[in-house]
Design a protein around this motif. Structure first.
Motif, PDB file in Angstrom:
ATOM      1  N   VAL A  79       8.041  12.692 -12.753  1.00  0.00           N
ATOM      2  CA  VAL A  79       7.611  13.983 -13.295  1.00  0.00           C
ATOM      3  C   VAL A  79       7.862  13.993 -14.790  1.00  0.00           C
ATOM      4  N   SER A  80       6.897  14.541 -15.538  1.00  0.00           N
ATOM      5  CA  SER A  80       7.129  14.740 -16.968  1.00  0.00           C
ATOM      6  C   SER A  80       6.468  16.029 -17.422  1.00  0.00           C
ATOM      7  N   ASN A  81       7.199  16.750 -18.257  1.00  0.00           N
ATOM      8  CA  ASN A  81       6.649  17.962 -18.881  1.00  0.00           C
ATOM      9  C   ASN A  81       6.150  17.680 -20.294  1.00  0.00           C
ATOM     10  N   GLY A  82       6.061  16.389 -20.648  1.00  0.00           N
ATOM     11  CA  GLY A  82       5.622  16.001 -21.985  1.00  0.00           C
ATOM     12  C   GLY A  82       6.764  15.840 -22.965  1.00  0.00           C
ATOM     13  N   LYS A  83       7.966  16.246 -22.550  1.00  0.00           N
ATOM     14  CA  LYS A  83       9.162  16.100 -23.397  1.00  0.00           C
ATOM     15  C   LYS A  83      10.221  15.243 -22.713  1.00  0.00           C
ATOM     16  N   GLU A 138       0.860  -1.190   0.000  1.00  0.00           N
ATOM     17  CA  GLU A 138       0.000   0.000   0.000  1.00  0.00           C
ATOM     18  C   GLU A 138       0.889   1.229   0.000  1.00  0.00           C
ATOM     19  N   SER A 139       0.564   2.173  -0.826  1.00  0.00           N
ATOM     20  CA  SER A 139       1.335   3.414  -0.868  1.00  0.00           C
ATOM     21  C   SER A 139       0.378   4.602  -0.954  1.00  0.00           C
ATOM     22  N   LYS A 140       0.885   5.759  -0.545  1.00  0.00           N
ATOM     23  CA  LYS A 140       0.079   6.987  -0.539  1.00  0.00           C
ATOM     24  C   LYS A 140       0.896   8.127  -1.114  1.00  0.00           C
ATOM     25  N   GLY A 141       0.188   9.110  -1.638  1.00  0.00           N
ATOM     26  CA  GLY A 141       0.896  10.259  -2.179  1.00  0.00           C
ATOM     27  C   GLY A 141      -0.048  11.217  -2.869  1.00  0.00           C
ATOM     28  N   THR A 142       0.484  11.940  -3.836  1.00  0.00           N
ATOM     29  CA  THR A 142      -0.306  12.921  -4.585  1.00  0.00           C
ATOM     30  C   THR A 142      -0.051  12.748  -6.073  1.00  0.00           C
ATOM     31  N   ILE A 143      -1.043  13.149  -6.859  1.00  0.00           N
ATOM     32  CA  ILE A 143      -0.908  13.086  -8.313  1.00  0.00           C
ATOM     33  C   ILE A 143      -1.452  14.377  -8.910  1.00  0.00           C
ATOM     34  N   ALA A 144      -0.786  14.860  -9.944  1.00  0.00           N
ATOM     35  CA  ALA A 144      -1.273  16.003 -10.715  1.00  0.00           C
ATOM     36  C   ALA A 144      -1.105  15.674 -12.192  1.00  0.00           C
ATOM     37  N   LEU A 145      -2.147  15.926 -12.970  1.00  0.00           N
ATOM     38  CA  LEU A 145      -2.125  15.687 -14.414  1.00  0.00           C
ATOM     39  C   LEU A 145      -2.577  16.949 -15.125  1.00  0.00           C
ATOM     40  N   LYS A 146      -1.990  17.217 -16.266  1.00  0.00           N
ATOM     41  CA  LYS A 146      -2.398  18.366 -17.074  1.00  0.00           C
ATOM     42  C   LYS A 146      -2.223  18.000 -18.531  1.00  0.00           C
ATOM     43  N   ARG A 147      -3.225  18.315 -19.329  1.00  0.00           N
ATOM     44  CA  ARG A 147      -3.118  18.060 -20.765  1.00  0.00           C
ATOM     45  C   ARG A 147      -2.161  19.044 -21.407  1.00  0.00           C
ATOM     46  N   PRO A 148      -1.415  18.652 -22.417  1.00  0.00           N
ATOM     47  CA  PRO A 148      -1.216  17.271 -22.841  1.00  0.00           C
ATOM     48  C   PRO A 148       0.041  16.674 -22.222  1.00  0.00           C
ATOM     49  N   ASN A 149      -0.080  15.494 -21.692  1.00  0.00           N
ATOM     50  CA  ASN A 149       1.071  14.658 -21.339  1.00  0.00           C
ATOM     51  C   ASN A 149       1.935  15.183 -20.204  1.00  0.00           C
ATOM     52  N   LYS A 150       1.358  15.967 -19.309  1.00  0.00           N
ATOM     53  CA  LYS A 150       2.120  16.425 -18.144  1.00  0.00           C
ATOM     54  C   LYS A 150       1.633  15.649 -16.918  1.00  0.00           C
ATOM     55  N   ILE A 151       2.571  15.180 -16.128  1.00  0.00           N
ATOM     56  CA  ILE A 151       2.219  14.380 -14.954  1.00  0.00           C
ATOM     57  C   ILE A 151       3.227  14.616 -13.840  1.00  0.00           C
ATOM     58  N   ARG A 152       2.703  14.596 -12.622  1.00  0.00           N
ATOM     59  CA  ARG A 152       3.552  14.603 -11.431  1.00  0.00           C
ATOM     60  C   ARG A 152       2.956  13.598 -10.463  1.00  0.00           C
ATOM     61  N   GLU A 195       8.250  20.180 -13.931  1.00  0.00           N
ATOM     62  CA  GLU A 195       9.698  20.156 -14.144  1.00  0.00           C
ATOM     63  C   GLU A 195      10.340  19.592 -12.877  1.00  0.00           C
ATOM     64  N   PHE A 196      11.405  18.847 -13.040  1.00  0.00           N
ATOM     65  CA  PHE A 196      12.078  18.285 -11.866  1.00  0.00           C
ATOM     66  C   PHE A 196      13.010  19.312 -11.252  1.00  0.00           C
ATOM     67  N   ASN A 197      12.907  19.450  -9.924  1.00  0.00           N
ATOM     68  CA  ASN A 197      13.794  20.328  -9.174  1.00  0.00           C
ATOM     69  C   ASN A 197      14.395  19.480  -8.053  1.00  0.00           C
ATOM     70  N   GLU A 198      15.658  19.156  -8.174  1.00  0.00           N
ATOM     71  CA  GLU A 198      16.268  18.224  -7.232  1.00  0.00           C
ATOM     72  C   GLU A 198      16.276  18.764  -5.808  1.00  0.00           C
ATOM     73  N   ALA A 199      16.535  20.057  -5.651  1.00  0.00           N
ATOM     74  CA  ALA A 199      16.579  20.628  -4.301  1.00  0.00           C
ATOM     75  C   ALA A 199      15.219  20.499  -3.623  1.00  0.00           C
ATOM     76  N   GLU A 200      14.144  20.795  -4.369  1.00  0.00           N
ATOM     77  CA  GLU A 200      12.807  20.672  -3.799  1.00  0.00           C
ATOM     78  C   GLU A 200      12.456  19.217  -3.529  1.00  0.00           C
ATOM     79  N   ALA A 201      12.879  18.325  -4.419  1.00  0.00           N
ATOM     80  CA  ALA A 201      12.582  16.905  -4.247  1.00  0.00           C
ATOM     81  C   ALA A 201      13.220  16.368  -2.970  1.00  0.00           C
ATOM     82  N   LYS A 202      14.409  16.824  -2.653  1.00  0.00           N
ATOM     83  CA  LYS A 202      15.093  16.348  -1.457  1.00  0.00           C
ATOM     84  C   LYS A 202      14.435  16.869  -0.186  1.00  0.00           C
TER      85      LYS A 202
END
Length: 200
Positions: free
Chosen positions: A80-84, A54-68, A191-198
């Motif tokens: 994380v993807s910005n579609g590219k 079992e896992s928990k978290g958050t998800i965000a989607l935005k057209r086209p092809n953006k996901i967190r 967009e991935f931000n390593e400092a924020e991710a940590k």
């Protein structure tokens, strides 16, 4: 198991006049959302119904092809993807993988929200079950893949969950908690931000 997280997510929405039947109903349900964000609870069960994870978290989607997609329990994993570009960050291992966004990721369940009606009809046989204000759309892939069945669950027209059955007959159920549609997102969210991710 962490690869299961990647399975979740993306699709788009555009209506063609020739669309009919259950696939058209599914498209109409999805097409009202340009974006979605929610907390989630994901459970993976084996063929006997025993809970494997079992896992928990958050998800965000935005057209086209953006996901967190960010799992916070029991481990911290970020997709994380910005579609590219796609970034996959394992906080426990402090490991980052970067790769181009490609058609394979675009066809994963998490991206179902941004699929066009032509893509839905081309990739899935769709049928709907109705129960009051609830709808379950059952999608059967026309080509073999990582899952054999996907069920999208709607209540009052809002996507509240997904259920996937894989080729080993394991079931992954994802419940969206308090889903919100069409919130405005900054492109920076995807967009991935390593400092924020940590920090998170």
């Amino acid at each position: 198991m962490r690869q299961f997280l990647i399975v979740l997510c993306l699709s788009v929405f555009t209506m063609n006049v020739f669309a009919e039947g259950d696939v058209a109903q599914l498209h109409l349900h999805l097409s009202g959302a340009q974006s979605l964000n929610a907390k989630f609870v994901q459970q993976v069960k084996d063929v006997d119904g025993q809970l494997l994870q079992e896992s928990k978290g958050t998800i965000a989607l935005k057209r086209p092809n953006k996901i967190r997609w960010e799992s916070t329990e029991p481990f911290h994993y970020l997709l994380v993807s910005n579609g590219k570009t796609v970034w996959r960050y394992d906080a426990d291992l402090e490991q980052l993988n970067t790769e181009p966004f490609d058609a394979n990721l675009a066809q994963t369940p998490a991206m179902i929200i941004s699929m066009t009606i032509d893509q839905l009809a081309a990739q899935y046989d769709v049928r709907v079950k109705k129960n009051g204000n609830a709808r379950e759309f059952i999608l059967l892939p026309k080509e073999p893949g990582s899952f054999t069945e996907m069920v999208l669950m709607f209540t009052w027209g809002k996507l509240t969950g997904m259920r996937l059955t894989d080729t080993l007959e394991q079931t992954t159920k994802i419940e969206f908690i308090n889903p919100k549609y069409n919130n405005r997102f900054s492109d920076r969210e995807f967009e991935f931000n390593e400092a924020e991710a940590k920090k998170s």
